[in-house]
Design an enzyme around this catalytic site. Sequence first.
Site, mmCIF file in Angstrom:
data_model
loop_
_atom_site.group_PDB
_atom_site.id
_atom_site.type_symbol
_atom_site.label_atom_id
_atom_site.label_comp_id
_atom_site.label_asym_id
_atom_site.label_seq_id
_atom_site.Cartn_x
_atom_site.Cartn_y
_atom_site.Cartn_z
ATOM 1 N N HIS A 108 -30.295 -21.055 -18.854
ATOM 2 C CA HIS A 108 -31.588 -20.767 -19.478
ATOM 3 C C HIS A 108 -32.748 -21.234 -18.598
ATOM 4 C CE1 HIS A 108 -30.600 -19.373 -23.581
ATOM 5 N NE2 HIS A 108 -29.529 -20.147 -23.491
ATOM 6 N N ASP A 141 -30.715 -16.243 -25.946
ATOM 7 C CA ASP A 141 -29.928 -16.366 -27.169
ATOM 8 C C ASP A 141 -30.561 -15.410 -28.175
ATOM 9 O OD1 ASP A 141 -28.542 -18.419 -25.927
ATOM 10 O OD2 ASP A 141 -29.559 -20.016 -27.038
ATOM 11 N N GLU A 167 -20.073 -18.358 -26.892
ATOM 12 C CA GLU A 167 -21.226 -18.205 -27.791
ATOM 13 C C GLU A 167 -21.565 -16.723 -27.923
ATOM 14 O OE1 GLU A 167 -23.395 -22.461 -26.611
ATOM 15 O OE2 GLU A 167 -24.193 -20.573 -25.819
ATOM 16 N N ARG A 193 -35.645 -22.120 -20.685
ATOM 17 C CA ARG A 193 -35.533 -23.480 -21.238
ATOM 18 C C ARG A 193 -35.894 -24.493 -20.153
ATOM 19 N NH1 ARG A 193 -29.761 -24.585 -23.466
ATOM 20 N NH2 ARG A 193 -30.523 -22.999 -24.938
ATOM 21 N N HIS A 206 -25.257 -15.547 -26.644
ATOM 22 C CA HIS A 206 -25.746 -15.997 -25.336
ATOM 23 C C HIS A 206 -25.445 -14.947 -24.266
ATOM 24 C CE1 HIS A 206 -26.139 -19.446 -22.274
ATOM 25 N NE2 HIS A 206 -25.646 -18.453 -21.561
#
Length: 202
Positions: free
Chosen positions: A116, A123, A181, A71, A184
């Site tokens: 990320h 994910d 999460e 990311r 994740h």
Amino acid sequence: MKDGFVFVDDLVPGIRWDAKYATWENFTGKPVDGYLANRIVGTRALCTALGRARDQAAALGFNLLVWDGYRPQRAVDCFLRWSQQPEDGRTKSRHYPNIDRAEMFERGYVAVKSGHSRGSTVDLTLYDLATNELVPMGGDHDLMDPVSHHGARGIAPAEARNRQNLRSIMETCGFSAYECEWWHYTLDDEPFPDTYFDFPIT
């Protein structure tokens, strides 16, 4: 693309992907800065471990679907700006029904510096090889709510087993879970543990 990074599907054939932040189907309600192509990028080390996870999943009748990998930092900055804008309600019921935007950061669902951006976090979920359908997990990707936590109450036994299957697969293959999460995971031996990259996904 930076040295050491690749498109995940080039090195891990057979997995599926849907890069949510390159689409309109994410908590911001539009494509996010830095995601110019619907592809998943990650480090070569990440891909090697995902290949092992794919094989482990296949032995149980599953395969992997990845929603996000590397990311860009500019995407994280975009999330922060979005969180400071007035609420328009477009994605609230699906992604953060019980909190305000700003609370995403306070509660650990979004970070100012995301793992990320180091390139070795993903994910992901499982899909059934027999039906090609996603397995039920008791909540969707980026549902920022306690029901998304590992060990959450209020989900069906089958959903809890599916979460445990994913966790077992990923931890066996060298990943660590994030307790808030279920989707994740971060590679334990990541090659860039202190570097946050910002090159776009094109």
